[in-house]
Design an enzyme around this catalytic site. Sequence first.
Site, PDB file in Angstrom:
ATOM      1  N   GLY B  21      -9.884   4.655  -2.268  1.00 51.97           N
ATOM      2  CA  GLY B  21     -10.852   5.628  -1.380  1.00 51.97           C
ATOM      3  C   GLY B  21     -11.222   4.982  -0.240  1.00 51.97           C
ATOM      4  O   GLY B  21     -10.330   4.459   0.264  1.00 51.97           O
ATOM      5  N   LEU B  22     -12.391   5.635   0.326  1.00 52.04           N
ATOM      6  CA  LEU B  22     -12.604   5.151   1.711  1.00 52.04           C
ATOM      7  C   LEU B  22     -13.302   3.805   1.725  1.00 52.04           C
ATOM      8  O   LEU B  22     -14.397   3.760   1.994  1.00 52.04           O
ATOM      9  CB  LEU B  22     -13.515   6.244   2.614  1.00 52.04           C
ATOM     10  CG  LEU B  22     -13.169   7.497   3.240  1.00 52.04           C
ATOM     11  CD1 LEU B  22     -14.180   8.152   3.822  1.00 52.04           C
ATOM     12  CD2 LEU B  22     -11.953   6.859   4.327  1.00 52.04           C
ATOM     13  N   HIS B  23     -12.426   2.873   1.642  1.00 48.42           N
ATOM     14  CA  HIS B  23     -13.151   1.623   1.415  1.00 48.42           C
ATOM     15  C   HIS B  23     -13.276   1.043   2.883  1.00 48.42           C
ATOM     16  O   HIS B  23     -13.045   1.548   3.693  1.00 48.42           O
ATOM     17  CB  HIS B  23     -12.412   0.563   0.308  1.00 48.42           C
ATOM     18  CG  HIS B  23     -11.104   0.242   0.962  1.00 48.42           C
ATOM     19  ND1 HIS B  23     -10.760  -0.426   1.502  1.00 48.42           N
ATOM     20  CD2 HIS B  23     -10.049   1.136   0.514  1.00 48.42           C
ATOM     21  CE1 HIS B  23      -9.304  -0.629   1.879  1.00 48.42           C
ATOM     22  NE2 HIS B  23      -8.927   0.445   1.225  1.00 48.42           N
ATOM     23  N   ALA B  24     -13.594  -0.232   2.689  1.00 47.94           N
ATOM     24  CA  ALA B  24     -13.954  -0.937   4.204  1.00 47.94           C
ATOM     25  C   ALA B  24     -12.917  -0.829   5.124  1.00 47.94           C
ATOM     26  O   ALA B  24     -13.178  -0.494   6.309  1.00 47.94           O
ATOM     27  CB  ALA B  24     -14.283  -2.333   3.896  1.00 47.94           C
ATOM     28  N   ALA B  27     -12.728   2.478   6.595  1.00 48.17           N
ATOM     29  CA  ALA B  27     -13.706   2.897   7.142  1.00 48.17           C
ATOM     30  C   ALA B  27     -13.689   2.340   8.815  1.00 48.17           C
ATOM     31  O   ALA B  27     -13.968   2.870   9.651  1.00 48.17           O
ATOM     32  CB  ALA B  27     -14.984   2.505   6.485  1.00 48.17           C
TER      33      ALA B  27
END
Lengths: 614, 96
Positions: B21-24, B27
């Site tokens: 997913g939209l992890h660090a 991002a």
Amino acid sequence: MENSNTAIKGQGRGAAKEETLLRGIPGSPGICVGQAHLLDRGLSGAVRKYSLAQEQVQGEVNRFKQAVKRAEMELVRLVKQAPEELRAQTYIFEAHSALLRDKSFYGKIIETILAERVNVEWALKKTVDQITRVFSKIEDEYLRERAADVGHVQEMVLRALLGAENERLGGIAKRSILVAGDLSPAETSQLQLDHVMGIALDRGGRASHTTIIARTLQVPAVMGLGEATRLVRDDDLLILDGTRGLLILNPREETLERYGLLKHRFEAAQARMAREGRLPALTRDGLAVSIKGNIEVLEDVVQVMDRGGDGIGLYRTEFLYMRRDSLPTEEELYDNYKQILELIAPMPVTIRTLDLGGDKVAHGIRASGAENPALGLRAIRLCLMEPEILKTQLAAIYRAAVHGNARILYPMISGLEELDQIDRVSLEVQERLSKENIPYNAQIETGIMVEVPSAAVLADLFAERVRFFSLGTNDLVQYTLAVDRNDQEVAHLFQHLHPAVARLLKNVADAGKAAGIGLAMCGEMAGDPQCVPLLLGLGYFDLSMNPQMIPVVKSMVREMDLPGCEAIAQDILRLKTSFEIQRYIKEALGDVLERVFPNGGNGGPDNGDGNVKP
Amino acid sequence: MPGNPPAMPLERRLTIINTLGLHARCAVLVAEAAKRAEGPVLIRARGQEVDAASVLDILTLAAGKGDSITVHIKKNSDEPVLLEIAALVENGFGEQ
């Protein structure tokens, strides 16, 4: 809870030290024995609030900006100095760099200093506390644990403010096990591995960045111990079991001996798996057993290949339907299936059609409000009730089958009528694809999941209609024993080594063999090493499992010979209770199991490894 | 209709395809791109809307694999940024 922390409570430090077991979360697998080295607490615990005069405020903001600059320089240095094996993980430091300048961090802190006229440390604490609160509400485990990253950034800034360098790690003079409240990824990456044997932390979880780094560096680690720093003193003797997530304080002589053995076995098993993982699974008498992986998403294919799997025995296709507002299109599904088939070709991929409904619900599919979802409108029942869903999926599978070795598996079949209905839907799909001149291949093997007892009982009738059976033991056991294993009060009755299950497996196997169709198994039982002799003895030579278990089951197969397995299966079929079966297996196979799968799997080398995200 | 510039799509609906997913890391990449925009870049997901230039804000969306997000820009001239972010998401951020 076996947590016997009470053992040392109230005894003071001078008293004879008793063995104490602390349970945490397995972070990075492996076992080590050594003396404790306690790290002091971080700085954030001791922050106080000071009010500033108006003329001091700008100076305070500058102090913060300089600290951020120093922290940034430190991160740049870390990225530059990262050892080879950590290169892939340096994004963590880049993320920390970005957090430092993030408007919700940097901007917010400056705002707080200006608006409330408080010291940086306090503004920092207040902002981080707010961010942490927001994160704590996130459901996704991986993303929720990012709150820890914000905490680590806070520590970095605090250290920079105080001019303290990374001194915490400087004082480790001898080989020891680090015990700390938390350790930042930055600190973990700088550990001197010749001095640090293992890591025990009060905080952190399976998906924390520190865990990822520990795993990359192959340092055994246990996270989330809660109160290790309170109970452990410097130089205490510790056993750290990163595979099972245990920390044993002041171990007794017997415990040390046992762990010495476990450590040896773990290391030996690890070495052997690395050597033999990719070789085929042949029994001693030369029977080739196909060991495949169960997958949920495209990315899992790599795990199966890495562990030497012989294909995909179960592709659960629900993922593309979940967490979205609409149903996936035929093109989306086709792309996905094609990619998987191409990735692993020429090895086969068994694609199970949608198994939604019941407790698993997606948008665009009506949720069953039934009280008893396991027995309700789900899987093939739902697909036949809403045939458009099945049509789209079948079309995508037939089209993708042009690009690789695909098989179709229908879940939750309970009667022959369902096969008639499926045939009608399948014909319609084929007619449409032909008419539209779209290339497809519908001449692929079709099989059913045998997971409803009625299908197992009628196996001889089903065997005339399909090309293979795949035993879904999780549901088969649940329905046969009428036990919901998610129900804590009866979960102990969920037992795949049950005489009734064994007899059903035999009935299905006999029907399959008589009709000459394929016999596969994709339930949890297939990945349970102690079931291997029973399954081979009954004729299941095509087993699909959680990718992590592939090397273990392969090793188990190599210890077997077919006549021996057949004898074991015969014996088991005569036993009357699951207790008797358990005891029999322990007696007959105890030694082999210990060798292949040390400590009932808890010493298994691959345990606790794998995907970070659950 | 002469004189009227063609309506430019100022938003893109995207589906997160990478496993984590939209992890660090992702991002950070999105925020870096968004910072190059002249006007605001916003991301909407799961009923929230946040500033795409903030890593923290993006992380709090908790957008996981399979989630759809909508990225939108306020200034037409920021279209390259929108396309860049769309490409990142659609390529799964170059992850496996």
